[in-house]
Design a protein around this motif. Structure first.
Motif, PDB file in Angstrom:
ATOM      1  N   ALA A 182       1.021  -1.053  -0.084  1.00 14.52           N
ATOM      2  CA  ALA A 182       0.105   0.066  -0.037  1.00 14.52           C
ATOM      3  C   ALA A 182       0.820   1.263   0.012  1.00 14.52           C
ATOM      4  O   ALA A 182       0.525   2.232  -0.698  1.00 14.52           O
ATOM      5  CB  ALA A 182      -0.958   0.052   1.162  1.00 14.52           C
ATOM      6  N   GLU A 183       1.881   1.162   0.698  1.00 18.99           N
ATOM      7  CA  GLU A 183       2.719   2.132   0.630  1.00 18.99           C
ATOM      8  C   GLU A 183       3.663   2.564  -0.534  1.00 18.99           C
ATOM      9  O   GLU A 183       4.013   3.671  -0.922  1.00 18.99           O
ATOM     10  CB  GLU A 183       3.979   2.227   1.892  1.00 18.99           C
ATOM     11  N   ARG A 184       3.876   1.516  -1.147  1.00 18.09           N
ATOM     12  CA  ARG A 184       4.552   1.537  -2.542  1.00 18.09           C
ATOM     13  C   ARG A 184       3.352   2.231  -3.501  1.00 18.09           C
ATOM     14  O   ARG A 184       3.745   3.221  -4.323  1.00 18.09           O
ATOM     15  CB  ARG A 184       4.741   0.284  -3.313  1.00 18.09           C
ATOM     16  N   LEU A 185       2.190   1.863  -3.359  1.00 20.04           N
ATOM     17  CA  LEU A 185       1.244   2.512  -4.215  1.00 20.04           C
ATOM     18  C   LEU A 185       1.092   4.181  -4.054  1.00 20.04           C
ATOM     19  O   LEU A 185       0.915   4.809  -4.662  1.00 20.04           O
ATOM     20  CB  LEU A 185      -0.200   1.888  -4.122  1.00 20.04           C
ATOM     21  N   HIS A 186       1.243   4.505  -2.531  1.00 15.93           N
ATOM     22  CA  HIS A 186       1.207   5.774  -2.185  1.00 15.93           C
ATOM     23  C   HIS A 186       2.350   6.542  -2.847  1.00 15.93           C
ATOM     24  O   HIS A 186       2.223   7.709  -3.166  1.00 15.93           O
ATOM     25  CB  HIS A 186       1.366   5.804  -0.547  1.00 15.93           C
ATOM     26  N   TRP A 187       3.429   5.869  -2.897  1.00 20.75           N
ATOM     27  CA  TRP A 187       4.633   6.823  -3.682  1.00 20.75           C
ATOM     28  C   TRP A 187       4.451   6.370  -4.865  1.00 20.75           C
ATOM     29  O   TRP A 187       5.530   7.196  -5.744  1.00 20.75           O
ATOM     30  CB  TRP A 187       5.975   6.061  -2.997  1.00 20.75           C
ATOM     31  N   LEU A 191       5.262   4.395   8.088  1.00 21.39           N
ATOM     32  CA  LEU A 191       5.453   4.972   6.974  1.00 21.39           C
ATOM     33  C   LEU A 191       6.234   6.029   6.732  1.00 21.39           C
ATOM     34  O   LEU A 191       6.779   6.762   7.772  1.00 21.39           O
ATOM     35  CB  LEU A 191       3.879   5.608   6.281  1.00 21.39           C
ATOM     36  N   THR A 192       7.047   5.898   5.818  1.00 18.69           N
ATOM     37  CA  THR A 192       8.202   6.848   5.342  1.00 18.69           C
ATOM     38  C   THR A 192       7.657   8.283   4.888  1.00 18.69           C
ATOM     39  O   THR A 192       6.779   8.505   4.244  1.00 18.69           O
ATOM     40  CB  THR A 192       9.155   6.411   4.155  1.00 18.69           C
ATOM     41  N   PRO A 193       8.283   9.443   5.813  1.00 15.82           N
ATOM     42  CA  PRO A 193       7.849  10.812   5.748  1.00 15.82           C
ATOM     43  C   PRO A 193       7.951  10.928   4.123  1.00 15.82           C
ATOM     44  O   PRO A 193       9.143  10.890   3.588  1.00 15.82           O
ATOM     45  CB  PRO A 193       8.646  11.593   6.696  1.00 15.82           C
ATOM     46  N   GLU A 225       1.758  13.805   6.719  1.00 16.68           N
ATOM     47  CA  GLU A 225       0.901  12.983   5.672  1.00 16.68           C
ATOM     48  C   GLU A 225       1.231  11.505   6.109  1.00 16.68           C
ATOM     49  O   GLU A 225       0.201  10.723   6.203  1.00 16.68           O
ATOM     50  CB  GLU A 225       1.199  13.204   4.437  1.00 16.68           C
ATOM     51  N   HIS A 226       2.411  11.265   6.588  1.00 18.95           N
ATOM     52  CA  HIS A 226       2.653   9.796   6.592  1.00 18.95           C
ATOM     53  C   HIS A 226       1.808   9.052   7.874  1.00 18.95           C
ATOM     54  O   HIS A 226       1.488   7.971   8.092  1.00 18.95           O
ATOM     55  CB  HIS A 226       4.124   9.393   6.710  1.00 18.95           C
TER      56      HIS A 226
END
Length: 702
Positions: free
Chosen positions: A11-16, A687-689, A661-662
């Motif tokens: 999900a985080e990869r999609l965020h990025w 999550l990564t900032p 945001e993270h």
């Protein structure tokens, strides 16, 4: 059950994905050179960025080492001949010549009564402080001959003040008080613009001999509601009273200040130059004629008027579809080019590029397809940049001539990077609204490992308008679409739709929202849609109810869903919600609920005692768009009713949660996973900032 950390990682990869350019060339933002003879744009690929230079006349596209021209100081407005810039200093406007000499154009500006500035209410002051931006660009428009400037003196002297406490400033000092002029619906005083023409050569000042212009959100210059005629002999501007039921096109004589009304239209509800707030008004003055947008026949169409007499000449467009934007008027050929929605049966929101004679004859599509077209063009109007896509079809971005031919292909994005992350294209759907008659449209986001034999918890992602849509007809679903994809990646089915009262269709459809902000974009249509969708999609598990999340107006709709439809909505995360319209922006209440409305009807605080289910409220402590008091007023009533809920106030956060945001996203994900998926988030996952994305930031301020 415990969620595997790999699910959150995906999900985080999609965020990025969109930030990091996993769709290279997915967007083209042209920066025009030499009046539009050429343009350049930045193309992101992973961590790298390419600069693409395009020459439409030569039909070329090439990668260059550096941008062909450095952008000017965005706090200065350069004259057309390039010899002067206008800028704000203190409360006044100044001018500087190319040899460095500078001097004031005005000297009587003062606090809350200053020149060339937008009203406070929509000024993102917290974001500006975070980014070190001292001010917004000056609200000025140069005459074509570079001799004069039209601007306005912004009067906010008697407008209500609203306050914010910054608990811990960045330097760690004591709490700081911040104040801005921020009126509420029904307040006697509102921001207004006193129009003034300044002679850049001799310092002459000509003030408009008319009442100040109502200015609920932005400067009329920044909204493109004010402009010079091509010959510089006149200034045209639109204005409305605070009931928004009349729209006038006025002519300002820059020599005398005399103002005359050319065209005026009134109606029983909003009279708008565009259903989408902030979109270009669909009014053009050329020669002795005016193109005027009106919804008088139930659809948004163009009408031709005599500019000298104000008399109508003929209707230019007609039919059960809506003009969306005027692109170009060919005076010699007597043709207008525009975008329109409602011409594609599959989806009435898709935009088509069209042409028609000013006499109403010869209507045709310029690009004869059923795709959605997002268009940009230079001031010269010699060509247009066209991004053609659908929700499931990646865009093909080209430079086209007005005959529809492709001059240069710019981008044909590769979406394999998204697909490798398991991203599935949203499923479009059409169902009936709660009235059983009206078609409404939306999309469904599916999990990466979707299996139709399984049942999935369902999440609603609303944004109620009435000034914009929640679902885009294009491939790029925007900020809320990205959030929905991330949440789907956690194992949910996420649904987004546009109910009645949202823009982009007929006048009656949009007017469903007039006086009905309390319906939050007709949540009853959402309820009806879920039941219809589940009939043919047994993998949608409604037995456990539906979760809902949203930001800003969507945050209001999120809580409203829990209050009005507790039998369906069981879990909610409301982020920076505008919960109490009585104490939100004046323009929103008065424009969309109508003058003199009972604004308590669209207040979640009034009905807080009806809350059932699981609720998380998130708000930025320095949100100066939707003040945190909006959430705290709701909290007060929830406590009074002894209701259980969770609350997260992020002390330094603005409306966009820049820098936070993270954390906001993780808390949103965790809450939905725990209370709707019935699982535990991965222990200790963070999550990564996100670093500041100056491309996104520059787009926000442009």
């Amino acid at each position: 059950m415990k969620i595997d950390a790999k699910v959150y990682q995906n999900a985080e990869r999609l965020h990025w994905a969109y930030r990091q350019g996993l769709v290279p060339g997915g967007q083209v933002r042209p920066l025009y050179l030499e009046g539009g003879q050429r343009f350049w744009y930045a193309r992101r690929t992973g961590d790298d960025k390419e600069i693409i230079l395009v020459d439409p006349a030569a039909g070329t596209r090439e990668v260059v080492a550096e941008p062909p021209a450095a952008p000017g100081d965005f706090l200065e407005a350069r004259s057309p001949d390039g010899r002067h810039v206008a800028f704000r200093r203190g409360h006044d406007l100044w001018i500087r010549s190319e040899d460095g000499q500078e001097g004031p154009l005005t000297t009587d500006g003062r606090q809350d009564y200053e020149y060339g500035t937008a009203p406070d209410v929509m000024k993102p002051t917290t974001i500006m402080r975070t980014l070190g931006i001292p001010d917004l660009p000056p609200a000025v428009a140069w005459s074509p001959d570079s001799a004069r400037i039209v601007t306005h003196r912004t009067d906010q002297r008697e407008v209500r003040e609203t306050h914010w406490i910054e608990a811990r400033p960045a330097d760690g000092s004591e709490p700081a008080l911040h104040t801005k002029r921020y009126p509420y619906p029904g307040d006697e005083q509102a921001p207004v613009a006193e129009l003034v023409v300044l002679n850049a050569e001799d310092g002459t000042v000509v003030r408009a001999k008319s009442e100040p212009v109502n200015m609920p959100f932005f400067s009329p210059i920044q909204m493109r509601w004010l402009w010079w005629s091509q010959d510089g002999e006149a200034i045209y501007y639109l204005d409305q009273p605070r009931d928004y039921q009349t729209l006038r096109l006025n002519r300002l004589d820059p020599d005398t200040g005399e103002v005359t009304t050319i065209v005026a239209e009134s109606g029983p509800t909003r009279v708008e130059p565009n259903q989408f707030l902030g979109a270009p008004p669909m009014v053009e003055v050329f020669g002795e004629e005016v193109l005027w947008y009106s919804q008088r026949d139930g659809w948004g169409h163009l009408y031709l008027y005599d500019a000298a007499t104000g008399e109508p000449k003929n209707q230019v467009t007609s039919g059960e579809w809506a003009v969306r934007e005027i692109l170009r008027v060919d005076e010699q050929g007597r043709v207008v080019y525009f975008t329109a929605s409602g011409l594609v049966e599959e989806n009435p929101y898709r935009r088509s590029v069209c042409r028609v004679g000013l006499d109403g004859s010869g209507f045709a599509k310029v690009a004869d397809d059923d795709l959605d077209h997002v268009v940009s063009l230079p001031d010269s109007g010699e060509y247009f940049v066209d991004s053609a896509s659908t929700v499931i079809t990646p865009p093909v971005i080209t430079v086209r001539g007005w005959d529809g031919r492709v001059i240069v292909e710019l981008e044909r994005p590769d979406v394999s990077g998204l697909e490798a992350l398991g991203r599935r294209a949203p499923q479009p759907f059409r169902v009936k609204a709660a009235d059983g008659e009206t078609d409404i449209y939306g999309v469904i986001h599916l999990p990466p490992d979707f299996d139709p034999a399984r049942r999935y918890p369902v999440v609603d992602s609303p944004y109620p308008g009435p000034q914009t849509n929640r679902v885009s007809p294009a491939f790029d679903q925007g900020f809320f679409g990205y959030m929905s994809e991330q949440i789907a990646a956690l194992g949910f089915v996420v649904v987004a739709l546009d109910g009645r009262g949202t823009p982009g269709r007929g006048k009656a459809f949009h007017d469903e929202s007039y006086g009905r902000l309390a319906t939050a974009g007709f949540l009853e249509d959402h309820v009806a849609a879920f039941h219809q969708l589940a009939e043919t999609r047994p993998w949608m598990d409604l037995d456990r109810g539906v979760a809902v999340f949203g930001m800003s107006g969507g945050g209001f709709a999120t809580v409203r869903a829990m209050l009005d439809f507790p039998e369906l909505y069981k879990v909610a995360v409301s982020i920076c919600g505008s919960h109490d319209n009585q104490y939100y922006q004046q323009g929103v209440g008065e424009m969309y609920d109508g003058p003199g409305a009972d604004y308590t009807e669209s207040s979640n605080t009034e009905d807080a005692a009806r809350l059932e289910g699981k609720l998380l409220l998130i708000h930025g402590g320095m949100d100066d768009n939707v003040s945190p008091q909006q959430t705290l007023r709701l909290v007060d009533r929830l406590l009074a009713a002894d209701k259980d809920f969770e609350l997260l106030i992020v002390p330094g956060a603005d409306h966009l949660f820049i820098g936070y945001e993270h954390h906001m996203l993780r808390r949103l994900w965790d809450f939905l996973v725990r209370h709707h998926l019935g699982a535990e988030p991965p222990a200790g996952y963070r999550l990564t900032p996100a670093p500041l994305d100056m491309d996104l930031i520059s787009g926000f301020f442009s």
